[in-house]
Design an enzyme around this catalytic site. Sequence first.
Site, short mmCIF file in Angstrom:
data_model
loop_
_atom_site.label_atom_id
_atom_site.label_comp_id
_atom_site.label_asym_id
_atom_site.label_seq_id
_atom_site.Cartn_x
_atom_site.Cartn_y
_atom_site.Cartn_z
N CYS A 1 31.28 27.14 -30.55
CA CYS A 1 32.04 26.58 -31.47
C CYS A 1 32.32 27.13 -33.04
CB CYS A 1 31.18 25.17 -31.97
SG CYS A 1 29.49 25.43 -32.86
N CYS B 1 36.59 26.09 -31.85
CA CYS B 1 36.71 27.52 -32.59
C CYS B 1 38.23 27.98 -32.47
CB CYS B 1 35.81 28.66 -31.85
SG CYS B 1 35.61 28.47 -30.01
N CYS C 1 38.41 31.93 -30.45
CA CYS C 1 37.48 31.90 -29.59
C CYS C 1 37.82 33.14 -28.69
CB CYS C 1 37.51 30.81 -28.32
SG CYS C 1 36.66 29.37 -29.43
#
Length: 221
Positions: free
Chosen positions: A95, A169, A173
């Site tokens: 996250c 995210c 990510c």
Amino acid sequence: MSETPVTHQLRHDLSIDQRVALKHAAAALEREFDGRIGAETVDTFLHSSYEQFADHAKVPNFLPLLAERFTRQRLHALERAEGSADGKPTALFLCTHNAGRSQMALGYFTHLAGEAAHAWSGGSQPGHEINPAAIEAMAEVGIDITGEFPKPWTDEIVRAADVVITMGCGDTCPVLPGKRYENWDLPDPAGQSVEAVRAIRDDIEGRVRHLLDELGVAAAT
């Protein structure tokens, strides 16, 4: 096991106690991974891990301990990424701050899977501490997540995971070809009350149980 060729110099701003602590940490990790990962790689990972936390740590005296713990995780991930797996599935929860959603998911996964699977977590912008409301909400169901700490993800950790679960995210990510990804659309518990976080916690529990079922891991009752 391949060696990482880059070597790291000690920071000039380290106190004597921090230098001693890092040397002890390096020695302990070298003994733990002796015959599997070389001392140069251990040293490189330890000092790069230290750098990950050095600029935003609230308690500098804890930095060598955090660096040692994170290095140990990274070295285990490196072994898995390079083929020394034990056959157990591995999940990675990501996250933004690694302070709420991913930590609750990690807590549920490790609690329910026990020794049958591995899990890690990370954040694109790791926070300073785990969300107190998340800690309290998880404690209500008998899961203690106070032993964890916000941390970034690294290349070897992503490569070692069988499934990567992302939670907000976005484009930050990491995306590796051939890797299994899932996105869990969950509210961010940052700044929310314990009452609000309970709903997020319960949603995460159901998702983790479903993930374990997909991975063929029997969840503890």
